[in-house]
Design a protein around this motif. Structure first.
Motif, PDB file in Angstrom:
ATOM      1  N   PHE A  59      84.375  -2.314  97.697  1.00  0.00           N
ATOM      2  CA  PHE A  59      85.073  -2.518  96.416  1.00  0.00           C
ATOM      3  C   PHE A  59      84.925  -1.303  95.517  1.00  0.00           C
ATOM      4  CE2 PHE A  59      84.549  -3.648  91.917  1.00  0.00           C
ATOM      5  CZ  PHE A  59      85.818  -4.129  91.638  1.00  0.00           C
ATOM      6  N   ASP A  60      83.705  -0.790  95.392  1.00  0.00           N
ATOM      7  CA  ASP A  60      83.445   0.349  94.506  1.00  0.00           C
ATOM      8  C   ASP A  60      84.272   1.572  94.904  1.00  0.00           C
ATOM      9  OD1 ASP A  60      81.664  -1.107  92.989  1.00  0.00           O
ATOM     10  OD2 ASP A  60      79.879  -0.413  94.079  1.00  0.00           O
ATOM     11  N   ALA A  61      84.603   1.673  96.176  1.00  0.00           N
ATOM     12  CA  ALA A  61      85.415   2.805  96.644  1.00  0.00           C
ATOM     13  C   ALA A  61      86.826   2.756  96.094  1.00  0.00           C
ATOM     14  CB  ALA A  61      85.455   2.826  98.164  1.00  0.00           C
ATOM     15  N   HIS A  62      87.234   1.610  95.503  1.00  0.00           N
ATOM     16  CA  HIS A  62      88.574   1.458  94.942  1.00  0.00           C
ATOM     17  C   HIS A  62      88.561   1.461  93.408  1.00  0.00           C
ATOM     18  CE1 HIS A  62      89.219   0.093  99.080  1.00  0.00           C
ATOM     19  NE2 HIS A  62      90.492   0.366  98.899  1.00  0.00           N
ATOM     20  N   VAL A  63      87.411   1.744  92.824  1.00  0.00           N
ATOM     21  CA  VAL A  63      87.307   1.815  91.363  1.00  0.00           C
ATOM     22  C   VAL A  63      87.758   3.204  90.903  1.00  0.00           C
ATOM     23  CG1 VAL A  63      85.712   1.782  89.415  1.00  0.00           C
ATOM     24  CG2 VAL A  63      85.459   0.113  91.273  1.00  0.00           C
ATOM     25  N   PRO A  64      88.681   3.294  89.932  1.00  0.00           N
ATOM     26  CA  PRO A  64      89.251   4.586  89.535  1.00  0.00           C
ATOM     27  C   PRO A  64      88.223   5.674  89.221  1.00  0.00           C
ATOM     28  CG  PRO A  64      90.526   2.827  88.565  1.00  0.00           C
ATOM     29  CD  PRO A  64      89.353   2.176  89.251  1.00  0.00           C
ATOM     30  N   THR A  65      87.181   5.359  88.432  1.00  0.00           N
ATOM     31  CA  THR A  65      86.208   6.397  88.076  1.00  0.00           C
ATOM     32  C   THR A  65      85.498   6.935  89.319  1.00  0.00           C
ATOM     33  OG1 THR A  65      84.633   4.611  87.579  1.00  0.00           O
ATOM     34  CG2 THR A  65      85.827   5.595  85.714  1.00  0.00           C
ATOM     35  N   TRP A  87     105.727  15.349  91.316  1.00  0.00           N
ATOM     36  CA  TRP A  87     105.621  13.905  91.542  1.00  0.00           C
ATOM     37  C   TRP A  87     104.598  13.292  90.596  1.00  0.00           C
ATOM     38  CZ3 TRP A  87     107.119  10.735  96.139  1.00  0.00           C
ATOM     39  CH2 TRP A  87     108.176  11.317  96.845  1.00  0.00           C
ATOM     40  N   LEU A  88     104.963  12.159  90.028  1.00  0.00           N
ATOM     41  CA  LEU A  88     104.078  11.396  89.130  1.00  0.00           C
ATOM     42  C   LEU A  88     104.017   9.955  89.594  1.00  0.00           C
ATOM     43  CD1 LEU A  88     103.946  11.353  85.253  1.00  0.00           C
ATOM     44  CD2 LEU A  88     104.465   9.228  86.474  1.00  0.00           C
ATOM     45  N   ILE A  89     102.837   9.362  89.531  1.00  0.00           N
ATOM     46  CA  ILE A  89     102.693   7.923  89.739  1.00  0.00           C
ATOM     47  C   ILE A  89     102.148   7.310  88.455  1.00  0.00           C
ATOM     48  CG2 ILE A  89     100.355   8.098  90.737  1.00  0.00           C
ATOM     49  CD1 ILE A  89     101.165   5.648  92.504  1.00  0.00           C
ATOM     50  N   SER A 149      97.784   0.728  79.473  1.00  0.00           N
ATOM     51  CA  SER A 149      97.008  -0.517  79.380  1.00  0.00           C
ATOM     52  C   SER A 149      96.273  -0.811  80.677  1.00  0.00           C
ATOM     53  CB  SER A 149      97.930  -1.687  79.018  1.00  0.00           C
ATOM     54  OG  SER A 149      98.634  -1.429  77.828  1.00  0.00           O
ATOM     55  N   THR A 150      95.563   0.172  81.203  1.00  0.00           N
ATOM     56  CA  THR A 150      94.917   0.031  82.493  1.00  0.00           C
ATOM     57  C   THR A 150      93.646  -0.814  82.430  1.00  0.00           C
ATOM     58  OG1 THR A 150      93.946   1.253  84.347  1.00  0.00           O
ATOM     59  CG2 THR A 150      93.599   2.167  82.174  1.00  0.00           C
ATOM     60  N   GLU A 151      93.310  -1.405  83.559  1.00  0.00           N
ATOM     61  CA  GLU A 151      92.017  -2.048  83.741  1.00  0.00           C
ATOM     62  C   GLU A 151      91.015  -0.991  84.194  1.00  0.00           C
ATOM     63  OE1 GLU A 151      93.236  -6.321  85.550  1.00  0.00           O
ATOM     64  OE2 GLU A 151      94.013  -4.565  86.607  1.00  0.00           O
ATOM     65  N   ILE A 152      89.729  -1.315  84.104  1.00  0.00           N
ATOM     66  CA  ILE A 152      88.711  -0.361  84.528  1.00  0.00           C
ATOM     67  C   ILE A 152      88.532  -0.373  86.042  1.00  0.00           C
ATOM     68  CG2 ILE A 152      86.750  -1.950  84.359  1.00  0.00           C
ATOM     69  CD1 ILE A 152      86.868   1.813  83.386  1.00  0.00           C
ATOM     70  N   ALA A 153      88.968  -1.480  86.676  1.00  0.00           N
ATOM     71  CA  ALA A 153      88.853  -1.608  88.132  1.00  0.00           C
ATOM     72  C   ALA A 153      89.864  -2.642  88.606  1.00  0.00           C
ATOM     73  CB  ALA A 153      87.442  -2.035  88.530  1.00  0.00           C
ATOM     74  N   VAL A 173      95.834   4.883  88.600  1.00  0.00           N
ATOM     75  CA  VAL A 173      94.592   5.667  88.525  1.00  0.00           C
ATOM     76  C   VAL A 173      93.694   5.416  89.733  1.00  0.00           C
ATOM     77  CG1 VAL A 173      94.517   6.086  86.050  1.00  0.00           C
ATOM     78  CG2 VAL A 173      93.658   3.911  86.931  1.00  0.00           C
ATOM     79  N   GLN A 174      94.139   4.571  90.660  1.00  0.00           N
ATOM     80  CA  GLN A 174      93.515   4.476  91.975  1.00  0.00           C
ATOM     81  C   GLN A 174      94.235   5.391  92.959  1.00  0.00           C
ATOM     82  OE1 GLN A 174      93.737  -0.201  91.615  1.00  0.00           O
ATOM     83  NE2 GLN A 174      92.849   0.336  93.577  1.00  0.00           N
ATOM     84  N   ILE A 175      95.549   5.213  93.048  1.00  0.00           N
ATOM     85  CA  ILE A 175      96.360   5.921  94.047  1.00  0.00           C
ATOM     86  C   ILE A 175      96.475   7.406  93.720  1.00  0.00           C
ATOM     87  CG2 ILE A 175      98.656   6.099  95.075  1.00  0.00           C
ATOM     88  CD1 ILE A 175      97.213   3.611  95.966  1.00  0.00           C
ATOM     89  N   GLY A 176      96.770   7.737  92.458  1.00  0.00           N
ATOM     90  CA  GLY A 176      96.998   9.128  92.080  1.00  0.00           C
ATOM     91  C   GLY A 176      95.835  10.049  92.411  1.00  0.00           C
ATOM     92  N   PRO A 177      94.637   9.783  91.886  1.00  0.00           N
ATOM     93  CA  PRO A 177      93.505  10.675  92.170  1.00  0.00           C
ATOM     94  C   PRO A 177      93.123  10.721  93.645  1.00  0.00           C
ATOM     95  CG  PRO A 177      93.044   9.306  90.255  1.00  0.00           C
ATOM     96  CD  PRO A 177      94.291   8.759  90.879  1.00  0.00           C
TER      97      PRO A 177
END
Length: 464
Positions: A363-369, A308-310, A338-342, A321-325
C-alpha cells in the motif's frame, strides 16, 4: 426532450424559479386565513400556536445541521467534509419541511394544500442548491446521466504534419490553409484496454480548432481524470473543459491542448485506486500503456513527455500524483485538484486488506509522497489547487508539495477562493494551469496573471 435535457441547474431561470416558487408558497401559507376552531380565544390561540411552530422549526433545523455535521466531519461517511454551506442548506431544508408538515397536520384549509405542495418543492430546491455548491451537474440531462457528446469519428482526424512553432509562424503571416473552426469539439470514444484488459466506460475527448485542421500541428495533451463517484462525461461538463480550452484557443491562433478524459474506475461505484490489483483490474497499466498508446496512434499530439500532463479532481487528483511521478517518461507535468494524501477506499485498514491483501508495504508504495521520494530527483512540474473551505485538501496538498519540492520539482500551490471540495475549485485552478502548460509547451505567451484573478491565490510557486 432535448430542450428538457438542456435545462440549466447551476444558474439561470430554473434555480431562480424554484426559489421564487418556495417563497410564494411560504407567503401563501402565512397569508391564507385558517378557520378558527371552536372553543379558542381569538388572538391567544394563534399566538401560542405560532410560538410552538417557530420553536419546532428552529429545533428541526438545528438537529438537521448537527446530524449532517456528525456524518460529515465525525464519521466521515462521505469521505470528505461536505462543508458549512451544504450543512446550512440541509438545516434550512429540514426547518422548512418541518414547518410544512406541522402546517399540514394543523390545517384544514387551502393552507394545507399549499403546505403539501411546499414539501417536494423545498426538497427539490435543496438538491438544486447543494448541486450549485458543488457544481456537479450542469443540466437536467447530466443529472439523469444523459451523454450530450456524439461518438468520435477518428477517420476525420488528420495526422500531425508540422510543429506548433511552424503553425504559429503560418498564423502570424496569415498563411494557415483552410478555414479554422471557431471552437473545438467534445466527443465520446472507447479507448481499448489492449494490454491491461481493464473494464472501462466510455472516455471523452476535447479537440481544439487546430486539431480539426486538415494539417494539424503536434499538440500537447492533458489527460484529466474525474473524481469518484464520477465519469469522463461529468468531467467535461462540470469542469467546463470546452469553454476553458476554447477561450484559450481564441487567443492563441486556434491552439490549445488536446484533453483526454479516460475512465480510471470502470463503474460509478468503483474506486480502482489507479493501481493494478485483483479487485478491479489493472487500472495503472490502462492509464500508462493503453491510454497513451491510443492517444499517440489516434490524435495529432506530440510524443514528448514535456508535452504531456496528467491531472484530476479528488480521487482523480490523487491518481495524478500517483501516476505522474511514477511515470516521468510519459508525463512531464501534473495537476491535482482537491487531492487526497493517499489512495483510499474507506479506512486505511480496509483499503490495505481489500486491495493489498493486508500488505502495508504494498500500500505504501502507492502513496504519492513515497512515489515522489522514490523517483527523486525529478524535473517535472506539479501544480495543485484546493478550495479555501476544504481544510483537508489544503493540508494534503501542502504535504505533497513539500515532498515534491524536496525532489526538485517545479511546484505551484494555489487556493481557490470561496470554494470547497467542488468543481468550482477545479475550474478556478484549471485556468492558470492551462495558461502555464500552454506557455511551457510553446502554444503562446502567458496571459494569466494572479493579480487580475480574484478566484485564485498563489501560496507558493515559480514562473507565475
Amino acid at each position: 426532450m432535448d430542450v428538457l435535457m438542456r435545462i440549466p441547474l447551476l444558474s439561470g431561470w430554473f434555480p431562480s424559479l424554484l426559489a421564487a416558487t418556495v417563497v410564494v408558497c411560504l407567503a401563501l401559507v402565512a397569508a391564507l386565513p385558517e378557520p378558527r376552531r371552536s372553543g379558542t380565544t381569538p388572538g391567544k390561540g394563534s399566538a401560542s400556536s405560532a410560538a410552538t411552530i417557530a420553536a419546532a422549526t428552529i429545533a428541526a433545523g438545528a438537529i438537521g445541521y448537527a446530524v449532517v455535521w456528525f456524518l460529515s466531519d465525525v464519521v466521515m461517511a462521505f469521505g470528505v467534509s461536505v462543508g458549512w454551506m451544504v450543512m446550512t442548506v440541509v438545516a434550512a431544508t429540514v426547518s422548512l419541511v418541518a414547518f410544512a408538515l406541522i402546517t399540514i397536520r394543523r390545517s384544514r384549509s387551502a393552507r394545507r394544500v399549499v403546505a403539501i405542495m411546499l414539501v417536494p418543492l423545498v426538497v427539490l430546491t435543496c438538491a438544486t442548491s447543494i448541486n450549485m455548491v458543488y457544481g456537479e451537474y450542469t443540466t437536467v440531462g447530466s443529472a439523469l446521466g444523459f451523454n450530450p457528446y456524439p461518438m468520435l469519428d477518428s477517420s476525420s482526424i488528420s495526422r500531425p504534419v508540422m510543429s506548433v512553432r511552424q503553425w504559429r509562424l503560418l498564423a502570424a503571416h496569415d498563411e494557415l490553409h483552410g478555414a479554422l473552426a471557431s471552437h473545438g469539439i467534445v466527443r465520446t470514444v472507447h479507448i481499448p484496454a489492449t494490454k491491461s484488459g481493464f473494464q472501462t466506460r466510455m472516455a471523452t475527448v476535447y479537440l481544439p480548432p487546430a486539431a480539426l485542421s486538415a494539417t494539424p500541428p503536434r499538440l500537447p495533451v492533458m489527460v484529466l481524470l474525474a473524481g469518484q463517484p464520477g465519469s469522463p462525461t461529468r468531467l467535461m461538463a462540470a469542469g467546463k473543459i470546452a469553454a476553458i480550452m476554447d477561450e484559450y484557443a481564441a487567443h492563441h491562433d486556434g491552439l490549445a491542448p488536446i484533453v483526454v478524459s479516460p475512465d480510471q474506475n470502470g463503474a460509478f461505484t468503483h474506486n480502482s485506486l489507479c493501481a493494478d490489483t485483483s479487485v478491479y483490474g489493472e487500472a495503472e497499466t490502462y492509464l500508462t500503456t493503453d491510454v497513451p498508446r491510443w492517444i499517440r496512434d489516434t490524435l495529432p499530439v506530440s510524443t514528448s513527455s514535456s508535452q504531456w500532463l496528467i491531472g484530476g479532481f479528488s480521487q482523480g487528483g490523487t491518481c495524478s500524483v500517483q501516476i505522474g511521478p511514477a511515470h516521468p517518461k510519459i508525463f512531464g507535468s501534473i495537476f491535482a485538484a482537491s487531492t487526497e494524501i493517499a489512495p483510499s477506499d474507506g479506512s486505511r485498514k480496509r483499503t490495505i486488506d481489500r486491495f493489498f491483501n493486508g500488505d502495508e508495504k504494498a500500500f505504501d508504495a502507492h502513496v504519492p509522497t513515497a512515489i515522489i521520494a522514490r523517483h527523486s530527483p525529478s524535473s517535472q512540474t506539479l501544480m495543485m489547487v484546493s478550495g479555501e473551505w476544504d481544510a483537508d485538501a489544503r493540508s494534503n496538498q501542502a504535504r505533497i508539495a513539500k515532498a515534491a519540492k524536496a525532489a526538485g520539482m517545479r511546484v505551484t500551490v494555489m487556493i481557490s477562493r470561496r470554494s470547497g471540495h467542488d468543481w468550482h475549485t477545479v475550474i478556478n485552478g484549471l485556468v492558470p494551469v492551462v495558461d502555464d502548460f500552454g506557455h511551457r509547451t510553446g502554444l503562446g505567451a502567458s496571459t494569466w496573471s494572479a493579480s487580475r484573478d480574484d478566484q485564485i491565490s498563489i501560496i507558493t510557486g515559480s514562473g507565475q
